[in-house]
Design an enzyme around this catalytic site. Sequence first.
Site, PDB file in Angstrom:
ATOM      1  N   HIS A   1       8.850   9.161 -28.874  1.00 11.20           N
ATOM      2  CA  HIS A   1       7.942  10.122 -28.249  1.00 11.20           C
ATOM      3  C   HIS A   1       8.206  11.824 -28.237  1.00 11.20           C
ATOM      4  O   HIS A   1       7.449  12.494 -28.801  1.00 11.20           O
ATOM      5  CB  HIS A   1       7.659   9.911 -26.503  1.00 11.20           C
ATOM      6  CG  HIS A   1       6.850  10.872 -25.793  1.00 11.20           C
ATOM      7  ND1 HIS A   1       5.799  10.911 -26.005  1.00 11.20           N
ATOM      8  CD2 HIS A   1       7.300  11.873 -25.117  1.00 11.20           C
ATOM      9  CE1 HIS A   1       5.089  11.852 -25.305  1.00 11.20           C
ATOM     10  NE2 HIS A   1       6.066  12.663 -24.889  1.00 11.20           N
TER      11      HIS A   1
ATOM     12  N   ARG B   1      -1.981  22.306 -15.456  1.00 10.14           N
ATOM     13  CA  ARG B   1      -1.059  20.865 -15.889  1.00 10.14           C
ATOM     14  C   ARG B   1      -1.206  20.571 -17.264  1.00 10.14           C
ATOM     15  O   ARG B   1      -0.112  20.132 -18.047  1.00 10.14           O
ATOM     16  CB  ARG B   1      -1.441  19.990 -14.828  1.00 10.14           C
ATOM     17  CG  ARG B   1       0.041  18.783 -14.824  1.00 10.14           C
ATOM     18  CD  ARG B   1      -0.051  17.934 -13.888  1.00 10.14           C
ATOM     19  NE  ARG B   1       1.125  17.001 -13.996  1.00 10.14           N
ATOM     20  CZ  ARG B   1       1.654  16.069 -13.162  1.00 10.14           C
ATOM     21  NH1 ARG B   1       1.296  15.973 -11.770  1.00 10.14           N
ATOM     22  NH2 ARG B   1       2.590  15.202 -13.387  1.00 10.14           N
TER      23      ARG B   1
ATOM     24  N   HIS C   1       1.159  17.231 -27.819  1.00  9.81           N
ATOM     25  CA  HIS C   1       1.284  16.021 -27.479  1.00  9.81           C
ATOM     26  C   HIS C   1      -0.185  15.462 -28.168  1.00  9.81           C
ATOM     27  O   HIS C   1       0.013  13.965 -28.372  1.00  9.81           O
ATOM     28  CB  HIS C   1       0.918  15.810 -26.014  1.00  9.81           C
ATOM     29  CG  HIS C   1       2.596  15.862 -25.276  1.00  9.81           C
ATOM     30  ND1 HIS C   1       3.336  16.759 -25.344  1.00  9.81           N
ATOM     31  CD2 HIS C   1       3.308  14.789 -24.577  1.00  9.81           C
ATOM     32  CE1 HIS C   1       4.584  16.583 -24.725  1.00  9.81           C
ATOM     33  NE2 HIS C   1       4.417  15.588 -24.297  1.00  9.81           N
TER      34      HIS C   1
ATOM     35  N   ASN D   1       1.280  19.301 -22.019  1.00  6.89           N
ATOM     36  CA  ASN D   1       0.836  18.475 -23.329  1.00  6.89           C
ATOM     37  C   ASN D   1       0.890  19.218 -24.553  1.00  6.89           C
ATOM     38  O   ASN D   1       0.399  18.835 -25.412  1.00  6.89           O
ATOM     39  CB  ASN D   1      -0.771  17.833 -22.874  1.00  6.89           C
ATOM     40  CG  ASN D   1      -0.714  16.829 -22.135  1.00  6.89           C
ATOM     41  OD1 ASN D   1       0.395  15.895 -21.806  1.00  6.89           O
ATOM     42  ND2 ASN D   1      -1.571  16.910 -21.066  1.00  6.89           N
TER      43      ASN D   1
ATOM     44  N   GLU E   1      -3.670  17.534 -12.438  1.00  4.71           N
ATOM     45  CA  GLU E   1      -4.149  17.842 -13.736  1.00  4.71           C
ATOM     46  C   GLU E   1      -5.777  18.313 -13.976  1.00  4.71           C
ATOM     47  O   GLU E   1      -6.343  17.696 -14.534  1.00  4.71           O
ATOM     48  CB  GLU E   1      -3.878  16.862 -14.729  1.00  4.71           C
ATOM     49  CG  GLU E   1      -3.841  17.467 -16.174  1.00  4.71           C
ATOM     50  CD  GLU E   1      -3.459  16.501 -17.146  1.00  4.71           C
ATOM     51  OE1 GLU E   1      -2.259  15.988 -16.799  1.00  4.71           O
ATOM     52  OE2 GLU E   1      -3.657  16.482 -18.418  1.00  4.71           O
TER      53      GLU E   1
ATOM     54  N   LYS F   1       8.181  22.656 -14.498  1.00  2.00           N
ATOM     55  CA  LYS F   1       7.701  21.670 -14.277  1.00  2.00           C
ATOM     56  C   LYS F   1       6.941  21.573 -12.852  1.00  2.00           C
ATOM     57  O   LYS F   1       5.809  21.507 -12.542  1.00  2.00           O
ATOM     58  CB  LYS F   1       8.051  20.362 -14.416  1.00  2.00           C
ATOM     59  CG  LYS F   1       7.071  19.005 -14.265  1.00  2.00           C
ATOM     60  CD  LYS F   1       7.227  18.234 -15.370  1.00  2.00           C
ATOM     61  CE  LYS F   1       5.941  17.143 -15.050  1.00  2.00           C
ATOM     62  NZ  LYS F   1       6.088  15.794 -15.742  1.00  2.00           N
TER      63      LYS F   1
ATOM     64  N   HIS G   1       0.751  12.491 -30.028  1.00  2.00           N
ATOM     65  CA  HIS G   1       0.290  10.920 -29.811  1.00  2.00           C
ATOM     66  C   HIS G   1      -0.322  10.496 -31.107  1.00  2.00           C
ATOM     67  O   HIS G   1      -0.304   9.114 -31.233  1.00  2.00           O
ATOM     68  CB  HIS G   1      -0.826  11.004 -28.819  1.00  2.00           C
ATOM     69  CG  HIS G   1      -0.092  11.255 -27.399  1.00  2.00           C
ATOM     70  ND1 HIS G   1      -0.877  11.812 -26.187  1.00  2.00           N
ATOM     71  CD2 HIS G   1       1.177  10.985 -26.935  1.00  2.00           C
ATOM     72  CE1 HIS G   1       0.125  11.697 -25.153  1.00  2.00           C
ATOM     73  NE2 HIS G   1       1.119  11.202 -25.601  1.00  2.00           N
TER      74      HIS G   1
ATOM     75  N   LYS H   1       3.375  11.413 -11.497  1.00  2.00           N
ATOM     76  CA  LYS H   1       2.573  10.563 -12.685  1.00  2.00           C
ATOM     77  C   LYS H   1       3.366   9.331 -12.555  1.00  2.00           C
ATOM     78  O   LYS H   1       4.556   9.322 -13.078  1.00  2.00           O
ATOM     79  CB  LYS H   1       2.397  11.278 -14.035  1.00  2.00           C
ATOM     80  CG  LYS H   1       1.315  12.185 -13.910  1.00  2.00           C
ATOM     81  CD  LYS H   1       0.922  12.635 -15.558  1.00  2.00           C
ATOM     82  CE  LYS H   1      -0.205  13.666 -15.494  1.00  2.00           C
ATOM     83  NZ  LYS H   1      -0.503  14.205 -16.749  1.00  2.00           N
TER      84      LYS H   1
ATOM     85  N   GLU I   1      11.044  18.316 -25.089  1.00  2.00           N
ATOM     86  CA  GLU I   1      10.404  18.570 -23.915  1.00  2.00           C
ATOM     87  C   GLU I   1      10.950  19.919 -23.195  1.00  2.00           C
ATOM     88  O   GLU I   1      10.144  20.766 -22.691  1.00  2.00           O
ATOM     89  CB  GLU I   1      10.318  17.656 -22.941  1.00  2.00           C
ATOM     90  CG  GLU I   1       9.825  16.183 -23.443  1.00  2.00           C
ATOM     91  CD  GLU I   1       8.391  15.943 -23.608  1.00  2.00           C
ATOM     92  OE1 GLU I   1       7.508  16.837 -23.256  1.00  2.00           O
ATOM     93  OE2 GLU I   1       7.801  14.852 -23.882  1.00  2.00           O
TER      94      GLU I   1
ATOM     95  N   ARG J   1       0.849  -0.996  -0.052  1.00  2.00           N
ATOM     96  CA  ARG J   1      -0.102  -0.042   0.042  1.00  2.00           C
ATOM     97  C   ARG J   1       0.899   1.244   0.181  1.00  2.00           C
ATOM     98  O   ARG J   1       0.246   2.457   0.215  1.00  2.00           O
ATOM     99  CB  ARG J   1      -1.064   0.054   1.158  1.00  2.00           C
ATOM    100  CG  ARG J   1      -1.938  -0.980   1.027  1.00  2.00           C
ATOM    101  CD  ARG J   1      -3.019  -1.084   2.150  1.00  2.00           C
ATOM    102  NE  ARG J   1      -3.760  -2.449   2.109  1.00  2.00           N
ATOM    103  CZ  ARG J   1      -3.401  -3.535   2.609  1.00  2.00           C
ATOM    104  NH1 ARG J   1      -2.207  -3.298   3.354  1.00  2.00           N
ATOM    105  NH2 ARG J   1      -4.107  -4.667   2.393  1.00  2.00           N
TER     106      ARG J   1
END
Length: 367
Positions: A262, A238, A245, A242, A234, A224, A249, A140, A182, A118
Amino acid sequence: MQTLHVDLGERSYPIYIGDGLLARPELLTRHVAGRQVAVVTNETVAPLYLEALMRSLEGFRVASVVLPDGEAFKNWETLQLIFDGLLKARHDRRTTVIALGGGVIGDMAGFAAACYQRGVDFIQVPTTLLSQVDSSVGGKTGINHPLGKNMVGAFYQPKAVLIDTASLHTLPQRELSAGLAEVIKYGLICDEPFLAWLEENMAALRALDGAALTYAIERSCAAKARVVGADERESGVRATLNLGHTFGHAIETEQGYGVWLHGEAVAAGTVMALEMSHRLGWLSVADRDRGVRLLQSAGLPVVPPQDMSPEQFLEHMAVDKKVLDGQLRLVLLKRLGEAVVTADYPREILDATLRTDYAALAQSFNS
Ligand SMILES: NC(=O)c1ccc[n+]([C@@H]2O[C@H](COP(=O)([O-])OP(=O)(O)OC[C@H]3O[C@@H](n4cnc5c(N)ncnc54)[C@H](O)[C@@H]3O)[C@@H](O)[C@H]2O)c1
Ligand SMILES: [Zn+2]
């Protein structure tokens, strides 16, 4: 060495950035609460840096878990190998998981730390530029599902992030450029003066100049950290991280994972976002071209795959996580250094953006 702080109340943590930090044991050990440590890494990174990290952890009971390398292994089966390693070595709730590697390792080890008994302590030691400026900061974590990338995961903050810029000396050039996509992103979305610095220092960064790298990583992590500090989960700002992105993507998915890195897909996607912002009347031609040139100077592709139709883009973009209530939200630039997330744009402008001849646009720079 530079130290930054991610400000998240009781979940706050430091980011250490500098050349040769893997040889500074105290930076790690001050964040290890118990006597047990589990290092999670992969087959590529282990021969390069595992021994150095182990030396820093003398006196602790250290287990290492070496995973196969690649995005294709960012899944349940591989995650299970981390739990196998922890349980076999009898690690208890006071163990600390250390992620040593790029974003794939960081995301998986972080998710494992969030779940094991946990939740146990977690430290990031990112070794790619992309993971140093992006994935190791912000909490994340997660894995891919066959039906979607990063679809299973948790927000779980590390206790510390240790960035040794020297580890970039073994990184392939292509991966370095992918990370620069980035870095440039932060300038475009929230730090206009940084763009001028990047224009001046791109050659030094690509030559792995230690001082230039430390500065660029620090400024990226600071951006960041600011954004994450304001919106950890987000629900708002936030999402500006992206930029490029949603288009990117679509490229990654259509081409098949691993064909375009990426960061490469994000670079071409950012060119599309620059173009759309220009078409909306927000960016001048000169601003748009400034962004495109900077990406190009980082060794990144600025032309989306020419065999991809607008329909293919739209199809992939429609399943993107940024679709809320059927409206496709895009990150666009009001001006260089200021991003907005919006679903409020004329549909024709998106269509025209998807139909733009980017090869001709790029060609105009080279002639
Ligand atoms: N959590 C987040 O906020 C976040 C943000 C961006 C990306 N990501 C995730 O990060 C992943 C991409 O990360 P990445 O670009 O670091 O890819 P990666 O982890 O696959 O690393 C790229 C390659 O470089 C190798 N490598 C790592 N360090 C090296 C070194 N110092 N020298 C030589 N080789 C080295 C790796 O083994 C791998 O082959 C994706 O899974 C993406 O979803 C997460
Ligand atoms: Zn990204």
